[in-house]
Design an enzyme around this catalytic site. Structure first.
Site, PDB file in Angstrom:
ATOM      1  N   LYS A  69      -6.486   1.572  -7.463  1.00  0.00           N
ATOM      2  CA  LYS A  69      -5.080   1.205  -7.225  1.00  0.00           C
ATOM      3  C   LYS A  69      -4.346   1.026  -8.554  1.00  0.00           C
ATOM      4  CE  LYS A  69      -5.394  -0.785  -2.560  1.00  0.00           C
ATOM      5  NZ  LYS A  69      -5.186  -1.892  -1.642  1.00  0.00           N
ATOM      6  N   GLU A 112     -17.449  -2.243   1.470  1.00  0.00           N
ATOM      7  CA  GLU A 112     -16.651  -3.204   0.695  1.00  0.00           C
ATOM      8  C   GLU A 112     -17.402  -4.523   0.451  1.00  0.00           C
ATOM      9  OE1 GLU A 112     -12.233  -3.179   1.443  1.00  0.00           O
ATOM     10  OE2 GLU A 112     -12.841  -2.065   3.205  1.00  0.00           O
ATOM     11  N   HIS A 169     -23.939  18.325  18.209  1.00  0.00           N
ATOM     12  CA  HIS A 169     -23.659  19.761  18.178  1.00  0.00           C
ATOM     13  C   HIS A 169     -23.706  20.323  16.764  1.00  0.00           C
ATOM     14  CE1 HIS A 169     -22.585  19.873  22.459  1.00  0.00           C
ATOM     15  NE2 HIS A 169     -22.253  18.614  22.226  1.00  0.00           N
ATOM     16  N   THR A 186       0.842  -1.211   0.000  1.00  0.00           N
ATOM     17  CA  THR A 186       0.000   0.000   0.000  1.00  0.00           C
ATOM     18  C   THR A 186       0.870   1.251   0.000  1.00  0.00           C
ATOM     19  OG1 THR A 186      -1.817  -1.171   0.986  1.00  0.00           O
ATOM     20  CG2 THR A 186      -1.777   1.204   1.358  1.00  0.00           C
TER      21      THR A 186
HETATM   22  C1  F6R Z   1      -9.381  -4.890   1.234  1.00  0.00           C
HETATM   23  C2  F6R Z   1      -9.440  -3.824   2.232  1.00  0.00           C
HETATM   24  C3  F6R Z   1      -8.754  -2.525   1.924  1.00  0.00           C
HETATM   25  C4  F6R Z   1      -7.231  -2.618   2.175  1.00  0.00           C
HETATM   26  C5  F6R Z   1      -6.533  -1.287   1.892  1.00  0.00           C
HETATM   27  C6  F6R Z   1      -5.054  -1.313   2.248  1.00  0.00           C
HETATM   28  O1  F6R Z   1      -9.904  -6.075   1.766  1.00  0.00           O
HETATM   29  O2  F6R Z   1     -10.002  -3.992   3.260  1.00  0.00           O
HETATM   30  O3  F6R Z   1      -9.340  -1.532   2.737  1.00  0.00           O
HETATM   31  O4  F6R Z   1      -6.998  -3.009   3.516  1.00  0.00           O
HETATM   32  O5  F6R Z   1      -6.692  -0.957   0.541  1.00  0.00           O
HETATM   33  O6  F6R Z   1      -4.417  -2.426   1.714  1.00  0.00           O
HETATM   34  P1  F6R Z   1      -3.470  -3.293   2.656  1.00  0.00           P
HETATM   35  O7  F6R Z   1      -4.332  -3.760   3.784  1.00  0.00           O
HETATM   36  O8  F6R Z   1      -2.961  -4.410   1.803  1.00  0.00           O
HETATM   37  O9  F6R Z   1      -2.381  -2.369   3.116  1.00  0.00           O
END
Ligand code: F6R
Length: 367
Positions: free
Chosen positions: A362, A252, A268, A118
């Site tokens: 992504k 999701e 508030h 990520t």
């Molecule tokens: C997918 C999910 C997403 C990922 C996020 C970050 O199941 O829940 O919210 O968690 O896009 O990805 P990671 O967890 O691989 O860092």
């Protein structure tokens, strides 16, 4: 209550919940089994974190900071609320590329990314050398785990092959174990075991897909939520992170619009917003997530809000969590929400494992 004019259609769709064959057609990757595996994951967390913990100096940090996104950040929110209630070390969750400027060498940084890929978390990781504090990584592999190993940092390796949001039991169990080692959370392993037992029993008797609608509160809540935008209301000091989990799982798993309103803050400002646009207000369902240890004034606010929202024509659901330990109640709330989101996915005809929006975004950002 179902939205006006849609009651019949909603009722006819609800047959999917009690039919194993119809469930399997909408859920080919078996999200149901992953949700049911939550208590076993909680139990496995300590073993997952064990070797990482051996590499972490146990001196209590000034602050404990978790950097992560989405399903990998939520365990940090759950820890935050426990630390706020009972701890001596503040817990912060960073959902961004840049850690805040105040993080100092006396703090502890945990980088959490299930995929290890990520970009926000990887970017935050690159600030570590400059900050110079102790750190560890929670990942199933990927660039993050590889980089951490190269730099000699402790890595708690999560089992792979799951959607990140379906690994919350592992990530929270491992995080609780690390937090205990650092003096951020007390008695983690015993509390995790008790919570896992309670979650497991409740699932077996009331929440699993095999329990028919007539005796399954998660299926019944999901049926009542069909067609409504969902507002989750919770107390900032107790169940707000659980509300965030419900929201994320509705988005999701169920492909359903939901948001979180926090008490007492929403009293508030937001209470005066339930007027316009008129066509939308009466369609909203409010789910009030209540904890027996909510501040008595917050409990009064919940009571008032229930009547007020009903007068504004919102559908109101109240969920009161049970259990002696706040950790058990939080994890019971997570489990209930996961099952509700799963049943709402089936009712919406949405594959709970698919994430077309997140995946497309992504991919677009990789170009
Ligand atoms: C997918 C999910 C997403 C990922 C996020 C970050 O199941 O829940 O919210 O968690 O896009 O990805 P990671 O967890 O691989 O860092």
């Amino acid at each position: 209550m179902t939205p006006k004019g849609k009651g019949g259609a909603a009722r006819s769709r609800s047959g999917v919940l009690d039919s194993a064959a119809r469930r399997a057609r909408i859920d080919p990757e078996d999200m149901a089994a992953k949700i049911a595996g939550f208590p076993e994951q909680l139990r496995a967390g300590a073993a997952i974190a064990d070797s990482a913990v051996r590499g972490i100096d146990p001196t209590r940090p000034r602050a404990f900071v978790l950097a992560g996104m989405g399903g990998s950040a939520i365990a940090g929110d759950l820890l935050r609320v426990l630390a706020d209630r009972e701890g001596v070390v503040p817990v912060h969750v960073v959902r961004h590329y840049d850690p805040p400027a105040w993080i100092a060498p006396e703090d502890f940084l945990l980088f959490s990314s299930y995929s290890g890929e990520t970009e926000e978390t990887l970017n935050a990781f690159r600030s570590l050398k400059r900050i110079g504090c102790r750190a560890a990584v929670l990942a199933s592999g990927g660039t993050l785990a590889a980089q951490a190993r190269k730099e000699g940092l402790p890595v708690a390796l999560l089992p792979g092959g799951l959607p990140p949001r379906a690994a919350l039991g592992y990530s929270f169990g491992a995080l609780a174990h690390i937090a205990h080692h650092l003096g951020v959370l007390s008695d983690a392993d015993r509390r995790l075991e008790e919570a896992a037992k309670a979650v497991e029993e409740k699932a077996a008797t009331a929440l699993l897909p095999g329990v028919l609608q007539s005796r399954n509160p998660a299926k019944r809540i999901a049926i009542r939520l069909i067609g409504h935008p969902i507002m989750l209301v919770a107390n900032h000091r107790t169940l707000e992170p659980v509300a965030w989990r419900w929201k994320g799982q509705f988005n999701e798993n169920s492909k359903h619009l939901a948001w979180v309103s926090s008490l007492p803050e929403m009293n508030h400002n937001e209470v005066d917003g339930f007027v316009n646009p008129g066509a939308v207000i009466g369609r909203i369902a409010a789910v009030l997530l209540r904890d027996p240890e909510d501040h008595p004034r917050v409990a009064r606010r919940f009571d008032w809000l229930t009547g007020y929202l009903k007068k504004r024509n919102l559908h109101v659901e109240t969920v009161m969590l049970e259990g002696d330990d706040p950790m058990s109640r939080i994890l019971a709330g997570v489990s209930l929400g996961d099952f509700v989101s799963y049943y709402l996915a089936l009712l919406n005809g949405a594959d709970p494992s698919a994430l077309p929006g997140v995946t497309a975004l992504k991919r677009a950002l990789q170009k």
